[in-house]
Design an enzyme around this catalytic site. Structure first.
Site, short mmCIF file in Angstrom:
data_model
loop_
_atom_site.label_atom_id
_atom_site.label_comp_id
_atom_site.label_asym_id
_atom_site.label_seq_id
_atom_site.Cartn_x
_atom_site.Cartn_y
_atom_site.Cartn_z
CE LYS A 11 2.84 -8.48 -0.58
NZ LYS A 11 2.19 -7.15 -0.53
CG ASP A 42 4.16 -6.24 -7.20
OD1 ASP A 42 3.64 -7.35 -6.96
OD2 ASP A 42 4.11 -5.29 -6.41
CG ASP A 81 3.11 -10.71 -6.55
OD1 ASP A 81 4.35 -10.68 -6.44
OD2 ASP A 81 2.38 -9.78 -6.17
CB SER A 97 0.05 -6.45 -6.73
OG SER A 97 0.64 -7.46 -5.97
CG HIS A 98 -2.63 -10.05 -6.25
ND1 HIS A 98 -2.26 -8.93 -5.54
CD2 HIS A 98 -3.93 -10.24 -6.01
CE1 HIS A 98 -3.30 -8.48 -4.86
NE2 HIS A 98 -4.34 -9.25 -5.13
CG ASP A 119 4.71 -7.45 -3.60
OD1 ASP A 119 4.09 -8.33 -4.23
OD2 ASP A 119 4.22 -6.34 -3.30
NE ARG A 120 -0.06 -10.50 -3.07
CZ ARG A 120 -1.35 -10.63 -2.81
NH1 ARG A 120 -1.93 -11.81 -2.97
NH2 ARG A 120 -2.06 -9.61 -2.41
C1 G16 Z 1 -1.33 -5.80 -1.04
C2 G16 Z 1 -0.73 -5.23 0.21
C3 G16 Z 1 -0.70 -6.28 1.29
C4 G16 Z 1 -2.09 -6.84 1.50
C5 G16 Z 1 -2.64 -7.36 0.20
C6 G16 Z 1 -4.09 -7.78 0.30
O1 G16 Z 1 -0.51 -6.78 -1.56
O2 G16 Z 1 0.58 -4.78 -0.04
O3 G16 Z 1 -0.20 -5.69 2.44
O4 G16 Z 1 -2.06 -7.86 2.44
O5 G16 Z 1 -2.59 -6.35 -0.78
O6 G16 Z 1 -4.86 -6.67 0.59
P1 G16 Z 1 -6.44 -6.72 0.55
O7 G16 Z 1 -6.81 -7.85 1.46
O8 G16 Z 1 -6.86 -5.39 1.02
O9 G16 Z 1 -6.83 -7.05 -0.87
P2 G16 Z 1 -0.05 -6.71 -3.07
O10 G16 Z 1 0.81 -7.91 -3.27
O11 G16 Z 1 -1.34 -6.76 -3.85
O12 G16 Z 1 0.64 -5.40 -3.21
#
Ligand code: G16
Length: 544
Positions: A377, A280, A278, A113-114, A282-283
């Site tokens: 998302k 992937d 981001d 992801s990010h 989704d953000r």
């Molecule tokens: C993921 C999850 C989200 C979550 C975020 C932050 O996002 O899919 O639901 O809100 O991580 O999680 P944490 O606070 O546990 O780091 P992504 O965009 O990284 O897949």
């Protein structure tokens, strides 16, 4: 094609976190590491045998090698068909879209992801179930249990296939279709939004936007949809070429990491609208001229205006937000007379609510917004939703947001992240907070009286499953709130997240600096949790 049965040994650290298994690239490069996890998915998901699997990733370093390994394992494990994104690319929401559209038995998405990429960066893998959504906890726990006992995996001795040309290949008994990663997703967006109205907006000569793809997966999606289909001027998409290391950047669309975009919305001749996604896809981050829309406000505003957009013309049935997300959406749900659910952090918790049609929209403070159109998302979806509203309302972003606050009140909001802190110290901090929960109610801090203090637990209203220890909530009688939790997506040490929120109904107090309004809560958070003392940090590393 020969199938080989390779002997292996369990790795103790393969429990998926908030969103799949995320580790340093070097961890994934160890012999058998990826293979063990993939075999554990296949062993626990019998429907995949003879069924169809979707496969793709965000294009980060190690994506291509991992895809070839998984294809060879899919063939050795009797998967009937694999739909793989061309070049190994599929954004997370596009993967969800493809899983649903072709009614497949699930998908494997390769992404951290990010988190930054490259040889010293992060890699990740997650399994999405047949509804297109991230596997719920009972599935991730079953996969994890399997990783603890695995002693061999199956893989073919093939060379792999060319994933850069669209077309159909065979690997033993398995059909591998290399598909256009953008086409199905773009078609779905066309069904949901008024593309003609957005096209006119771009052609009016009165509106300019920039979309920052951050050298991550959304580049090809944004160029196709915004520039080619919707007629935005060439150059609307910046940093549009996906790179294995995201150009050395941190593909996290927030005010800190997307500063190039933020700068374009300020100063001389700023653009009217800025958006970013981001690693992937989704953000999302939404910006107006010199104006930042918090993800929590964005969810509330989309919910309040959903009836203006074709895909949601008939109204929304309910909203869900993760627990630390501000309560702005709750006020909209109240006004609409619909339910608002509070779930733990993690998109996987929205899946049952969406499947059961209890909600239409959902979102998280962590720059995530989405709807029942997929089960992830969706960054570009949120951008198109905003564009659709801008085209209809013909008002600047800031005006839309201020009008919203005037009607519903403003939830001032900020999140402080203390990154890479000592894990034991962070766990101890949370543990101490747990011990103090009973004593907090009734106590006064800087004129605020604690109303409740708890460790959030969620009972899924659809299947009754319980998820405990999801974050410490301290609520005050004036509606303000402090939430503490440890991130479940980091790969180094621990990250403490402190979420701060204060409600303001009075419109004459809607234009204050969030940092100023929330400063007393920041001090209270430190006093209650002993952040500086326990973590040895004077201030947060990232404030969003
Ligand atoms: C993921 C999850 C989200 C979550 C975020 C932050 O996002 O899919 O639901 O809100 O991580 O999680 P944490 O606070 O546990 O780091 P992504 O965009 O990284 O897949």
């Amino acid at each position: 094609m020969n199938i080989e049965q390779i002997q292996t040994h369990p790795f103790p650290d393969q429990r998926p976190g908030t969103s799949g298994l995320r580790k340093k690239v070097r961890v994934f490069q160890q012999d058998h590491y990826l293979e063990n996890f993939v075999q554990s998915i296949f062993d626990t998901q019998p429907d995949l045998r003879g069924g169809t699997l979707v496969l793709g990733g965000d294009g980060r370093y190690h994506n291509r090698e991992a895809i070839q390994t998984i294809l060879r394992m899919a063939a050795a494990n009797g998967i009937g068909r694999v739909l793989v994104g061309q070049g190994g690319i599929l954004s997370t929401p596009a993967a969800s879209c493809v899983i649903r559209k072709y009614r497949t038995q699930g998908g494997i998405i390769l992404s951290a992801s990010h988190n930054p990429g490259g040889p010293d960066g992060d890699f990740g893998i997650k399994f999405n179930t047949a509804n297109g959504g991230p596997a719920p906890e009972k599935v991730t726990e079953a996969i994890y249990r399997r990783t603890r006992e695995i002693d061999s995996y199956r893989i073919t001795d093939d060379e792999g296939i060319d994933i850069d040309q669209a077309g159909t290949h065979t690997l033993g008994e398995t059909t591998v279709e290399v598909i256009d990663p953008v086409r199905d997703y773009a078609a779905l967006m066309r069904e949901l939004f008024d593309f003609d109205a957005i096209h006119q907006l771009f052609n009016s000569g009165l509106f300019r936007m920039r979309f920052d793809a951050m050298h991550a997966v959304t580049g090809p999606y944004a160029v196709e949809i915004l520039e080619r289909i919707l007629g935005a001027e060439p150059g609307t998409v910046i940093n549009g070429e996906p790179k294995e290391d995201f150009g050395g950047g941190h593909p996290d669309p927030n005010l800190v990491h997307a500063h190039e975009l933020v700068d374009l919305t300020h100063g001389f001749d700023p653009v009217d609208f800025g958006a970013a996604s981001d690693g992937d896809g989704d953000r999302n981050m939404i910006l107006g001229k010199e104006f930042f829309v918090t993800p929590s406000d964005s969810l509330a505003i989309l919910a309040a205006n959903a009836h203006r957009v074709p895909g949601y013309r008939n109204g929304i049935v309910g909203i869900a937000r993760s627990m630390p997300t501000s309560q702005a959406a709750d006020r909209v749900a109240d006004a609409l007379g619909i339910d608002c659910y509070e779930t733990p952090t993690g998109w996987k918790f929205f899946g049952n609510l969406l499947d059961a049609r209890r909600i239409t929209l959902c979102g998280e403070e962590s720059f995530g917004t989405g709807s029942d159109h997929v089960r992830e998302k969706d960054g570009l979806w949120a951008v198109l939703f905003w564009l659709n509203l801008l085209a209809i309302l013909q008002q600047p972003v800031a005006t839309i947001v201020r009008d919203h606050w005037r009607r519903y009140g403003r939830n001032y909001y900020t999140r402080h992240d203390y990154e890479g802190v000592d894990k034991a110290a962070a766990e101890e901090l949370i543990q101490q907070l747990r011990f103090s929960l009973q004593e907090l109610p009734g106590q006064e801090f800087e004129g605020r009286i604690v109303d409740y203090a708890d460790d959030f637990a969620y009972t899924d209203p659809v299947d009754g499953s319980v998820s405990a220890n999801q974050g410490i909530r301290i609520g005050f009688r004036d509606g303000s709130r402090i939430v503490f939790r440890l991130s479940g997506t980091g790969t180094e040490g621990a990250t403490l997240r402190v979420y701060l929120e204060a409600f303001e109904a009075d419109p004459s107090r809607h234009d204050l600096e969030p940092a100023e309004v929330l400063a007393p809560l920041v001090r209270i958070a430190d006093r209650v949790a002993g952040i500086r003392h326990r973590l040895g940090r004077e201030r947060a590393d990232v404030i969003t």
